[in-house]
Design an enzyme around this catalytic site. Structure first.
Site, short mmCIF file in Angstrom:
data_model
loop_
_atom_site.label_atom_id
_atom_site.label_comp_id
_atom_site.label_asym_id
_atom_site.label_seq_id
_atom_site.Cartn_x
_atom_site.Cartn_y
_atom_site.Cartn_z
N GLY A 213 -19.59 44.18 28.75
CA GLY A 213 -20.45 44.00 29.91
C GLY A 213 -21.36 42.80 29.89
N GLY A 214 -21.09 41.82 29.00
CA GLY A 214 -21.99 40.66 28.91
C GLY A 214 -22.13 39.91 30.22
N ASP A 266 -13.29 36.61 31.56
CA ASP A 266 -13.48 36.17 30.17
C ASP A 266 -12.67 37.10 29.27
OD1 ASP A 266 -14.38 34.88 27.90
OD2 ASP A 266 -16.24 36.02 27.78
N LYS A 295 -8.90 30.87 26.75
CA LYS A 295 -8.79 30.72 25.30
C LYS A 295 -7.70 29.70 24.96
CE LYS A 295 -11.60 34.14 25.58
NZ LYS A 295 -13.06 33.88 25.61
#
Length: 341
Positions: A213-214, A266, A295
Site C-alpha cells: 500500500g505504499g 509498481d 523493472k
C-alpha cells in the site's frame, strides 16, 4: 572508466546519472548521435543534447567552464564569479552545487556545500532565486557547480524550463514518511514532483499491484479515491479507509467499471508484460494519466526500453511519454504519460 575524473569541455553538455549506469547513458547518447564521452563515475558529457531525453540521464547542463587545478587545490570564488559574468542577468539564478552520485563523489559533499554558500554570498542577492518551486514559472537560469573527485570543478547552466531536474545534480531526495510501508512511497513522490499536475482531492486513481500500500497511502493522503488492485492484503489502516476500494484479483485480469483519472503501477513483474498491460489501459481509454515503474533486466536495458516505449506509444496511444531513472529508482525506470480526450 577513466582512472581519474576528466574535465568536461566548455560548450558541451554535462550529464549526471546513477553510479554503475554510465555505460547505459553512454549507449543512449551514442544511439542519438550526441557524441558522448565518459568523464568518471556518474558523469558523462556529450557534444549535443538529444531531443528525447535519455532514460538514464538525471540532470544535464551546458558546460561554461571547468577547473582542474594541480593537487586538487580550491578554485578561488573570484574565478568562478568571473566565469559567471557571461551568463544572462535578465532572469533570476538558481545556484546549486552538487557532487556526482558515486562513492567517491559523495566524499566531496562538504566541499560542495561550502562552495555553494561562498558563491552565493559573492553574488548580488537580488539575482538569486531561493525557491526552486518558482524557477520554471520565473524563467530562471539553473546554474550548477559540479564538485567532482580529483579536484575537478565544472560550472554549467541550463534554463529551468529545459532542465531535466531542478534538484542538485538531479538527486531529488524525498523524505520517508514514518508510516510508509516501503521505499515505494518516495519513488511515487519523486515521480509526481516532476509533473505539471498531480492527483488531488476527488481524483479517481487505480493502483495496480498495490499491496502492501505504499503508493495507495500517498494518494489517499492527497485526497484521492483509490482502487487498489492486488490479490495480497493491504495495510489494515488502508483496508479500513473509506476512500480505498481493495479489489483482490490480478492486475492483468482486472477491468474497471469506469475510467479513472490516474493509473499507477509498481509491480515486480516482467517489464514487457507490464508494458502491454499499461498499453491496454491506454488503448481502451481506461485512464487519462499514467505513472508506472518498470523493472529492468540485468542485461540489454536499452533495447528493452526501446521496446517499452514502442508498446506504450504505438500500441497504447499514450502521449507525452517520459522514461527516467529517478534518484529513488534502482534497477528500474519511472514512466509518465497522458491520454488526450
Amino acid at each position: 572508466m577513466p582512472a581519474q575524473t576528466l574535465a568536461a569541455q566548455p560548450g558541451r553538455w554535462l550529464w549526471t546519472c546513477r553510479e554503475g549506469f554510465e555505460g547505459h547513458l553512454f549507449e543512449e547518447l551514442t544511439w542519438a548521435g550526441a557524441g558522448p564521452r565518459l568523464l568518471g563515475p556518474a558523469l558523462v558529457e556529450s557534444e549535443q543534447r538529444p531531443d528525447v531525453p535519455p532514460a538514464f540521464g538525471r540532470a544535464v547542463e551546458k558546460v561554461i567552464n571547468t577547473w582542474a587545478p594541480a593537487g586538487g587545490a580550491q578554485v578561488p570564488v573570484e574565478d568562478i564569479r568571473a566565469a559567471m559574468s557571461g551568463l544572462p542577468t535578465r532572469v533570476p539564478w538558481l545556484v546549486r552545487a552538487y557532487t556526482p552520485d558515486s562513492a567517491k563523489g559523495n566524499t566531496q559533499a562538504g566541499r560542495a556545500e561550502a562552495l555553494e554558500a561562498a558563491v552565493r554570498a559573492a553574488l548580488p542577492s537580488g539575482r538569486l532565486l531561493e525557491d526552486d518551486g518558482r524557477a520554471r514559472e520565473a524563467g530562471a537560469l539553473l546554474v550548477g557547480l559540479c564538485v567532482a573527485p580529483d579536484g575537478v570543478l565544472t560550472l554549467g547552466a541550463v534554463s529551468a524550463r529545459e532542465a531535466l531536474s531542478l534538484a542538485p545534480g538531479g538527486r531529488r531526495r524525498m523524505k520517508r514518511a514514518g508510516e510508509s510501508p516501503s521505499r515505494a512511497a518516495m519513488k511515487l513522490e519523486e515521480a509526481l514532483d516532476g509533473l505539471a499536475h498531480e492527483p488531488g482531492r476527488g481524483d479517481v486513481c487505480v493502483d495496480l499491484g498495490a499491496a502492501p500500500g505504499g503508493w495507495t497511502q500517498r494518494l489517499v493522503a492527497r485526497g484521492a479515491r483509490v482502487v487498489a488492485v492486488d490479490p495480497a492484503k493491504l495495510m489494515p489502516e488502508l483496508a479500513r479507509n473509506s476512500r480505498v476500494q481493495h479489489v483482490q484479483e490480478s492486475a492483468f485480469a482486472y477491468a474497471p467499471e469506469e475510467s479513472a483519472d490516474w493509473l499507477f503501477c509498481d509491480m515486480a513483474w516482467r517489464p514487457l508484460e507490464v508494458a502491454q498491460l499499461l498499453a491496454k489501459w491506454g488503448r481502451r481509454r481506461w485512464a487519462r494519466n499514467l505513472v508506472a515503474n518498470i523493472k529492468l533486466p540485468m542485461k540489454d536495458k536499452n533495447p528493452l526500453l526501446l521496446r517499452v516505449r514502442q508498446i506504450l506509444v504505438d500500441d497504447g496511444g499514450w502521449e507525452g511519454l517520459t522514461v527516467r531513472q529517478l534518484y529513488h529508482d534502482r534497477d528500474e525506470v519511472t514512466v509518465t504519460a497522458h491520454r488526450m480526450r
